[in-house]
Design an enzyme around this catalytic site. Sequence first.
Site, PDB file in Angstrom:
ATOM      1  N   LYS A 134       0.676  -0.924  -0.004  1.00 39.71           N
ATOM      2  CA  LYS A 134      -0.021  -0.162  -0.521  1.00 39.71           C
ATOM      3  C   LYS A 134       0.688   1.287   0.178  1.00 39.71           C
ATOM      4  O   LYS A 134       0.209   2.393  -0.603  1.00 39.71           O
ATOM      5  CB  LYS A 134      -0.714   0.197   1.763  1.00 39.71           C
ATOM      6  CG  LYS A 134      -2.196  -0.655   0.840  1.00 39.71           C
ATOM      7  CD  LYS A 134      -3.648  -0.795   1.465  1.00 39.71           C
ATOM      8  CE  LYS A 134      -4.001  -1.424   1.291  1.00 39.71           C
ATOM      9  NZ  LYS A 134      -5.707  -1.095   1.795  1.00 39.71           N
ATOM     10  N   LYS A 140      -5.972  -8.140  -8.100  1.00 39.84           N
ATOM     11  CA  LYS A 140      -7.311  -8.475  -7.321  1.00 39.84           C
ATOM     12  C   LYS A 140      -8.379  -7.562  -7.669  1.00 39.84           C
ATOM     13  O   LYS A 140      -7.735  -6.161  -7.750  1.00 39.84           O
ATOM     14  CB  LYS A 140      -6.935  -8.291  -5.618  1.00 39.84           C
ATOM     15  CG  LYS A 140      -7.563  -8.191  -4.300  1.00 39.84           C
ATOM     16  CD  LYS A 140      -7.744  -8.209  -3.631  1.00 39.84           C
ATOM     17  CE  LYS A 140      -7.438  -7.122  -3.055  1.00 39.84           C
ATOM     18  NZ  LYS A 140      -7.311  -6.410  -1.319  1.00 39.84           N
ATOM     19  N   LYS A 142     -12.216  -1.986  -4.555  1.00 40.15           N
ATOM     20  CA  LYS A 142     -12.994  -1.433  -3.753  1.00 40.15           C
ATOM     21  C   LYS A 142     -12.175   0.376  -4.715  1.00 40.15           C
ATOM     22  O   LYS A 142     -13.064   1.419  -5.213  1.00 40.15           O
ATOM     23  CB  LYS A 142     -13.907  -1.117  -3.214  1.00 40.15           C
ATOM     24  CG  LYS A 142     -12.868  -1.444  -1.801  1.00 40.15           C
ATOM     25  CD  LYS A 142     -14.181  -0.753  -0.610  1.00 40.15           C
ATOM     26  CE  LYS A 142     -14.120  -1.711   0.551  1.00 40.15           C
ATOM     27  NZ  LYS A 142     -12.892  -1.666   1.272  1.00 40.15           N
TER      28      LYS A 142
HETATM   29  N1  AQP Z   1     -11.002  -9.453  -5.118  1.00 39.13           N
HETATM   30  C1  AQP Z   1     -11.123  -9.665  -3.344  1.00 39.13           C
HETATM   31  N2  AQP Z   1     -11.652 -11.176  -3.594  1.00 39.13           N
HETATM   32  C2  AQP Z   1     -12.193 -11.930  -2.385  1.00 39.13           C
HETATM   33  N3  AQP Z   1     -11.851 -10.934  -1.360  1.00 39.13           N
HETATM   34  C3  AQP Z   1     -11.690  -9.582  -1.062  1.00 39.13           C
HETATM   35  N4  AQP Z   1     -11.949  -9.415  -0.116  1.00 39.13           N
HETATM   36  C4  AQP Z   1     -11.083  -7.520  -0.725  1.00 39.13           C
HETATM   37  N5  AQP Z   1     -10.842  -7.702  -1.707  1.00 39.13           N
HETATM   38  C5  AQP Z   1     -11.406  -9.497  -2.432  1.00 39.13           C
HETATM   39  C6  AQP Z   1     -11.542  -9.146   1.179  1.00 39.13           C
HETATM   40  O1  AQP Z   1     -13.129  -8.191   1.453  1.00 39.13           O
HETATM   41  C7  AQP Z   1     -12.675  -7.898   2.963  1.00 39.13           C
HETATM   42  C8  AQP Z   1     -12.272  -6.422   2.602  1.00 39.13           C
HETATM   43  O2  AQP Z   1     -11.152  -5.640   2.929  1.00 39.13           O
HETATM   44  P1  AQP Z   1     -10.800  -4.960   3.147  1.00 39.13           P
HETATM   45  O3  AQP Z   1     -11.863  -3.551   2.999  1.00 39.13           O
HETATM   46  O4  AQP Z   1     -10.392  -4.700   4.223  1.00 39.13           O
HETATM   47  O5  AQP Z   1      -9.537  -3.999   2.042  1.00 39.13           O
HETATM   48  P2  AQP Z   1      -8.845  -5.159   1.503  1.00 39.13           P
HETATM   49  O6  AQP Z   1      -9.219  -6.185   1.733  1.00 39.13           O
HETATM   50  O7  AQP Z   1      -7.859  -4.111   1.418  1.00 39.13           O
HETATM   51  O8  AQP Z   1      -9.676  -4.379   0.201  1.00 39.13           O
HETATM   52  P3  AQP Z   1     -10.646  -3.845  -0.956  1.00 39.13           P
HETATM   53  O9  AQP Z   1     -11.587  -4.385  -1.937  1.00 39.13           O
HETATM   54  O10 AQP Z   1      -9.472  -3.876  -1.787  1.00 39.13           O
HETATM   55  O11 AQP Z   1      -9.838  -2.629  -0.110  1.00 39.13           O
HETATM   56  P4  AQP Z   1      -9.722  -1.353  -0.789  1.00 39.13           P
HETATM   57  O12 AQP Z   1      -9.668  -0.874  -2.190  1.00 39.13           O
HETATM   58  O13 AQP Z   1      -9.830   0.060  -0.049  1.00 39.13           O
HETATM   59  O14 AQP Z   1      -7.847  -2.006  -0.666  1.00 39.13           O
HETATM   60  C9  AQP Z   1     -10.932  -9.013   3.059  1.00 39.13           C
HETATM   61  O15 AQP Z   1     -12.338 -10.066   3.864  1.00 39.13           O
HETATM   62  C10 AQP Z   1     -11.015  -9.309   1.816  1.00 39.13           C
HETATM   63  O16 AQP Z   1     -10.134 -10.342   2.117  1.00 39.13           O
END
Ligand code: AQP
Length: 336
Positions: free
Chosen positions: A113, A197, A200
């Site tokens: 990150k 991945k 969001k």
């Molecule tokens: N692409 C994905 N496939 C499977 N699982 C996913 N998760 C996120 N993206 C995928 C799961 O969602 C949960 C929430 O995670 P988070 O909001 O703490 O942040 P993250 O994992 O970093 O998800 P994002 O969507 O990629 O958020 P940003 O963009 O803000 O960093 C977790 O359980 C994760 O495994």
Amino acid sequence: MKRIFSGMQPTNRLTLGNYLGALKNWVKMQDEADTQCIYCVVDLHAITVSQDTAGIKTATREVAAAYIAAGVDPKKSIIFAQSAVTAHSQLGWILGCMTPLGWLNRMTQFKDKAGKDKEKASLGLYGYPALMAADILLYQTTHVPVGDDQKQHVELTRDIATSFNIHIAKKDFFTIPEPVIMGDATRVMSLRDGTAKMSKSAESDMSRINLTDDADLIVQKIKKAKTDAGVVPSNEGEYEGRPEAKNLITIYAALADTSKEKVMGEYGGQQFSAFKNALSDLCVDKLSPMTTRMRELMADVGEIDRILADSADKAAAIAEPVMSDVMDVMGFWKRP
Ligand code: AQP
């Protein structure tokens, strides 16, 4: 009794990745016997990368609405905003003071990150794992459902809790939580790049399906999803080295609650255009009830706020006595 804690960051609207990778399993867990589920909207974590002061409140409500629309029942589970229970920040600081830099330096999420210019990354992003440890330990959590990417943070939480118990409390104070690696959790990849991945906060909205997208937008995004020049693979061997093809099959199988083999048995050998049409129909069919429910919930912000407030009270009722005991263990002065 099992106590489950997990959370998502309100960094944007939730995606199909968040749903298939986590939320779908959260919904199942709340019906397990002798289990209390606490699902947090981790807004304090969301500000570790950037601070959207104009949008974070709405994003928090939207994430809570998405939890409920996906099937998390506020009567069974606690759904609250992290910043509404101040003990998270308090314990996060205390645990941060006893987490060696050497432990934090091993965390791969920070490296991912922070990007190339680490000097610009915030102290908050570096200390993220100590706050996550506080989130989990405050509730004497027994199980933490996480994706593979978060396993390292739960291992660190276990190390922090063990060290606190041995060196500070000198007794079994914090419950040592178990990571639950969701074996059937799907890793959904970007629609534009099958090696990244679905995220969001990724720059391109076309890379993801948001739980708020309407049918037309879902169809458009799947139509434009990257594929290769081949046909739909017929078996696992045929999708190796073809990440975009594998991703679309994975998404179809997860949405239809079936196996990838069955999907390939049905669509293998066909053109991607035909498969994409079927995938769009399935996606719209599965997501539209959720989208409709989310819209209804967001149209009545008062109701979301009532749920968040009620749940914050329930969360605080668990967290505050633990925090009070931490204050005693730390030897801090407390209001008599
Ligand atoms: N692409 C994905 N496939 C499977 N699982 C996913 N998760 C996120 N993206 C995928 C799961 O969602 C949960 C929430 O995670 P988070 O909001 O703490 O942040 P993250 O994992 O970093 O998800 P994002 O969507 O990629 O958020 P940003 O963009 O803000 O960093 C977790 O359980 C994760 O495994």
